[in-house]
Structures are given as C-alpha cells and as structure tokens.
Design an enzyme around this catalytic site. Structure first.
Site, PDB file in Angstrom:
ATOM      1  N   ASP A   1       1.020  15.654  -1.313  1.00 23.41           N
ATOM      2  CA  ASP A   1       2.348  15.853  -1.902  1.00 23.41           C
ATOM      3  C   ASP A   1       3.083  17.033  -1.267  1.00 23.41           C
ATOM      4  OD1 ASP A   1       3.236  13.974  -3.692  1.00 23.41           O
ATOM      5  OD2 ASP A   1       2.335  14.897  -5.465  1.00 23.41           O
TER       6      ASP A   1
ATOM      7  N   LYS B   1       2.779   3.397  -6.432  1.00 27.71           N
ATOM      8  CA  LYS B   1       2.026   4.092  -5.378  1.00 27.71           C
ATOM      9  C   LYS B   1       0.668   3.437  -5.156  1.00 27.71           C
ATOM     10  CE  LYS B   1       4.495   8.392  -6.216  1.00 27.71           C
ATOM     11  NZ  LYS B   1       4.494   9.781  -6.709  1.00 27.71           N
TER      12      LYS B   1
ATOM     13  N   GLN C   1       0.353  13.659 -10.373  1.00 29.41           N
ATOM     14  CA  GLN C   1       1.730  13.263 -10.690  1.00 29.41           C
ATOM     15  C   GLN C   1       2.334  14.248 -11.694  1.00 29.41           C
ATOM     16  OE1 GLN C   1       3.358  10.677  -9.196  1.00 29.41           O
ATOM     17  NE2 GLN C   1       5.233  10.871 -10.371  1.00 29.41           N
TER      18      GLN C   1
HETATM   19  N1  L37 Z   1       4.771  12.662  -4.846  1.00 30.27           N
HETATM   20  N2  L37 Z   1       6.427  12.280  -6.367  1.00 30.27           N
HETATM   21  C1  L37 Z   1       5.272  12.877  -6.086  1.00 30.27           C
HETATM   22  N3  L37 Z   1       4.614  13.650  -6.932  1.00 30.27           N
HETATM   23  C2  L37 Z   1       5.149  13.849  -8.137  1.00 30.27           C
HETATM   24  O1  L37 Z   1       4.483  14.631  -8.970  1.00 30.27           O
HETATM   25  N4  L37 Z   1       6.905  13.426  -9.768  1.00 30.27           N
HETATM   26  C3  L37 Z   1       6.362  13.250  -8.516  1.00 30.27           C
HETATM   27  C4  L37 Z   1       6.966  12.461  -7.572  1.00 30.27           C
HETATM   28  N5  L37 Z   1       8.137  11.782  -7.825  1.00 30.27           N
HETATM   29  C5  L37 Z   1       8.208  10.449  -7.614  1.00 30.27           C
HETATM   30  O2  L37 Z   1       7.211   9.788  -7.388  1.00 30.27           O
HETATM   31  N6  L37 Z   1       9.446   9.914  -7.642  1.00 30.27           N
HETATM   32  C6  L37 Z   1       9.777   8.604  -7.396  1.00 30.27           C
HETATM   33  C7  L37 Z   1      11.022   8.199  -7.803  1.00 30.27           C
HETATM   34  C8  L37 Z   1      11.445   6.874  -7.606  1.00 30.27           C
HETATM   35  C9  L37 Z   1      10.619   5.974  -6.965  1.00 30.27           C
HETATM   36  C10 L37 Z   1       9.380   6.361  -6.541  1.00 30.27           C
HETATM   37  C11 L37 Z   1       8.960   7.677  -6.748  1.00 30.27           C
HETATM   38  C12 L37 Z   1      11.051   4.552  -6.764  1.00 30.27           C
HETATM   39  O3  L37 Z   1      10.280   3.718  -6.361  1.00 30.27           O
HETATM   40  N7  L37 Z   1      12.308   4.213  -7.093  1.00 30.27           N
HETATM   41  C13 L37 Z   1      12.837   2.871  -6.992  1.00 30.27           C
HETATM   42  C14 L37 Z   1      13.213   2.328  -8.359  1.00 30.27           C
HETATM   43  C15 L37 Z   1      12.073   2.394  -9.357  1.00 30.27           C
HETATM   44  C16 L37 Z   1      12.507   2.015 -10.782  1.00 30.27           C
HETATM   45  O4  L37 Z   1      12.966   0.875 -10.970  1.00 30.27           O
HETATM   46  O5  L37 Z   1      12.381   2.889 -11.682  1.00 30.27           O
HETATM   47  C17 L37 Z   1      14.076   2.902  -6.122  1.00 30.27           C
HETATM   48  O6  L37 Z   1      14.388   1.878  -5.497  1.00 30.27           O
HETATM   49  O7  L37 Z   1      14.715   3.954  -6.047  1.00 30.27           O
END
Ligand code: L37
Ligand code: NAP
Length: 287
Positions: free
Chosen positions: A121, A54, A98
């Site tokens: 959020d 982020k 978070q």
């Molecule tokens: N806004 N989001 C917000 N607030 C929170 O308190 N927990 C939480 C939340 N969740 C969150 O950020 N989830 C999330 C899940 C996956 C990704 C980003 C955010 C993401 O980038 N996923 C990638 C793979 C990442 C990895 O390799 O672990 C994907 O391509 O899915």
C-alpha cells in the site's frame, strides 16, 4: 462534450494483463505464486466492496489472496500480532491492512508495524519518506494509478502546472510528490485554501481528492486541462436508489477539459490494478 474520456477500466485491464504475464514468468521459474495478505477489521460496507474487488482481481492475475477478517471488537494488540506473523511468513509477499480501522485502533501504529518490503500500500513512513525524497519504494496505489492515467493521456509532465486538491497520506500528499518528482510545478490545496477556483483555473493537471460530491465546477477548469477525479461519493436519488459521483461536476467539466476521468470507471479500477503491480513487484524483490 469536448474532453477525451480517460477510460480507467481499459487502462486497468491492460495493466492487469502485464501483471498476469509477470506472475506466469515467476511460476515458470518454478516459484510459488505471489501472495497478498488482505486484512479487514470490522464490516465497513465500502471496505467490504473494495476488499472483494481486490481479492477477485488477485485471483484473475494468478496472485494468491490470503484474506484475514477480524471482528470489529478485535484488540489492537491482536492485529499487531497478526502483522508480526505476516511479516515473518515467507509465504507472504505483500500485506494490505484495509483502512479505515475501528476507532479504538491507532492506524499509524499498525501501519508502522508492517515490514516496509511487504508494504504494497506504500503507507509505511519509510515508503512515504522514500517517495517524498524521490527514492525508489512502494508508492500508494491510488496516486500511482492517477499518475499512470496522466502520463498515458498527456505524455510529458515536466514544467506543467498541477493542482492537487486534498492532502491525505493516502492520496493527496503522495500524488503531489509523484507530480513533483516528474518536475511539474505543484500546488497542494486543502480545507483552508483561499481562492481555490482561481488556483484551479491555472492548472494544466487537476487532481481532485476531497470527498465532496461535485465540488469542482466547470468554470474552475482551465480549457484543455487534464482532470483526474479521485472522489467516490454515494448520492441518493429522489427515487431512493443511489449512484456514485466524483468530486468534479463531470458534465460541466467535460465541456472545458481536454481529458477527464469518469466516476465510476476512472481512478478506482486503476487503484486495484496498481495494487496487483505492487504485489508482483514485492514477489520479484526488485524495488
Ligand atoms: N490500498 N486502498 C488501499 N488501502 C486502503 O486502506 N482504504 C484503502 C484503499 N482505498 C481503496 O481501496 N479505494 C478504492 C476506491 C474505489 C475502488 C477501489 C478502491 C473502485 O473499484 N471503484 C469503482 C466503483 C466501485 C463501487 O461501485 O463502489 C470505480 O469504478 O471507481
Ligand atoms: P480525506 O482523508 O478525507 O482527505 C480529504 C482532503 O480534502 C483533506 O486534505 C481536506 O483538507 C481536503 N478538503 C476537504 N474539504 C475541502 C474543501 N472544501 N476545499 C479544499 N479541500 C478540502 O480523503 P482521502 O482519503 O484523501 O479521499 C478523498 C476522496 O477520494 C474520497 O472521496 C475517497 O472516497 C476517494 N478515494 C478514492 C479512491 C479510488 O481508488 N478511487 C481511493 C482512495 C480514496 P484538510 O486536510 O484541511 O482537512
């Protein structure tokens, strides 16, 4: 594979580009860059990864990310103090705490302390209530990203049957509200739902937000359906390495679905792009 692959990375890249242009317009008007305060308590490995993604995405879009890292042992009162200060700080447009928070903290109390106008959020009860009432407000980033993917893939949602599996405040409930607000006929399933497979087979739009690796099987999918896989599950392979899998058995489902998101590269990148969009909106003060 019969299904169209919904490329979340490509969608997210386009959205981030529009955010970058809006940031430039703010700067061109002589204002400071939009600023997002990102609060991370403790050192949950998954949270570390997401917070890093982020803050990097903020920098690329021209948004100032102000990171606040607090030790796991921080008293809840200290976190509440920080939130109060960020609320009052005119140099902060958006606040993200978070989740999950350490067990000694009441996440509901912390989220309720955030100024709803800075709640990018969309977890504050005022914003949750606005969404449930069909009013404008901040919408949680993950379901907002899912909606964007669905609309870009199938166009009109009105009248379609949608099944959302999961009823969390972060994903399932707001997802159901967004689809209902677009006039889908929405069913919400959870751990006590009976005949989940039969419900799934009726769905034109299926959103899986459960946290159970590959629970949704290919024979649950209605032919031609739009399948959105929110699940992020880490699976350890026999050779000791690990890989991410979703809540949907991808290879099976892709034989039947009309369109499907992969994991990774589907919903995750859109979550981050929508966070940037919510932050620039907070900076523009136009809800
Ligand atoms: N806004 N989001 C917000 N607030 C929170 O308190 N927990 C939480 C939340 N969740 C969150 O950020 N989830 C999330 C899940 C996956 C990704 C980003 C955010 C993401 O980038 N996923 C990638 C793979 C990442 C990895 O390799 O672990 C994907 O391509 O899915
Ligand atoms: P959560 O709070 O644990 O909620 C899971 C939901 O699934 C609950 O409503 C639960 O029902 C339901 N459920 C559990 N077992 C079930 C079963 N067997 N059948 C039907 N429903 C069942 O999880 P969440 O925060 O919503 O996250 C869900 C998944 O999405 C996780 O894998 C998470 O990592 C992922 N996620 C991804 C992103 C992203 O950006 N890609 C963002 C957030 C979350 P009850 O309510 O009855 O317990």
């Amino acid at each position: 594979m019969a299904a169209r692959l919904i490329d979340g990375r490509a969608h997210a890249a386009r959205l981030r580009e529009t955010v970058r242009a809006r940031v430039e317009a703010i700067r061109a008007a002589g204002q400071r860059a939009p600023a997002l305060a990102v609060v991370l308590v403790g050192a949950e490995p998954a949270s570390e990864v997401y917070v890093r993604s982020k803050t990097r995405a903020c920098a690329e879009a021209g948004i100032t990310a102000l990171e606040h890292r607090l030790p796991e042992s921080t008293p809840e009162a200290d976190l509440l103090d920080l939130v109060v200060r960020l609320n009052a700080d005119p140099g902060v447009d958006g606040i993200l705490v978070q989740l999950p928070l350490p067990p000694h903290m009441d996440a509901g109390a912390v989220i309720a302390a955030i100024d709803p106008a800075k709640d990018v959020d969309g977890f504050h009860p005022e914003n949750a209530g606005r969404l449930a009432s069909g009013l404008a407000g901040f919408v949680p980033c993950t379901p907002l990203g899912c909606l964007r993917l669905i609309e870009d893939t199938i166009g009109r949602i009105a009248g379609l049957d949608a099944l959302v599996i999961g009823r969390s405040t972060i994903v399932g409930r707001p997802m159901a509200s967004l689809l209902l607000n677009r006039s889908a006929t929405v069913t919400i399933a959870h751990s006590q739902t009976r005949n989940l497979a039969a419900l799934a087979r009726r769905a034109d739009i299926l959103v899986a937000a459960v946290g159970r690796p590959e629970m949704v099987r290919g024979d649950w999918i209605r032919p031609g359906a739009c399948v959105i896989d929110v699940g992020i599950n880490r699976r350890t392979l026999p050779d000791g390495r690990s890989r991410l899998v979703g809540d949907v058995a991808f290879a099976e489902a892709a034989e039947v679905a009309g369109a499907i998101t992969p994991v990774p590269g589907g919903v995750g990148p859109m979550t981050i792009a929508c966070l940037l969009e919510n932050t620039v909106r907070a900076a523009e003060r136009t809800p």
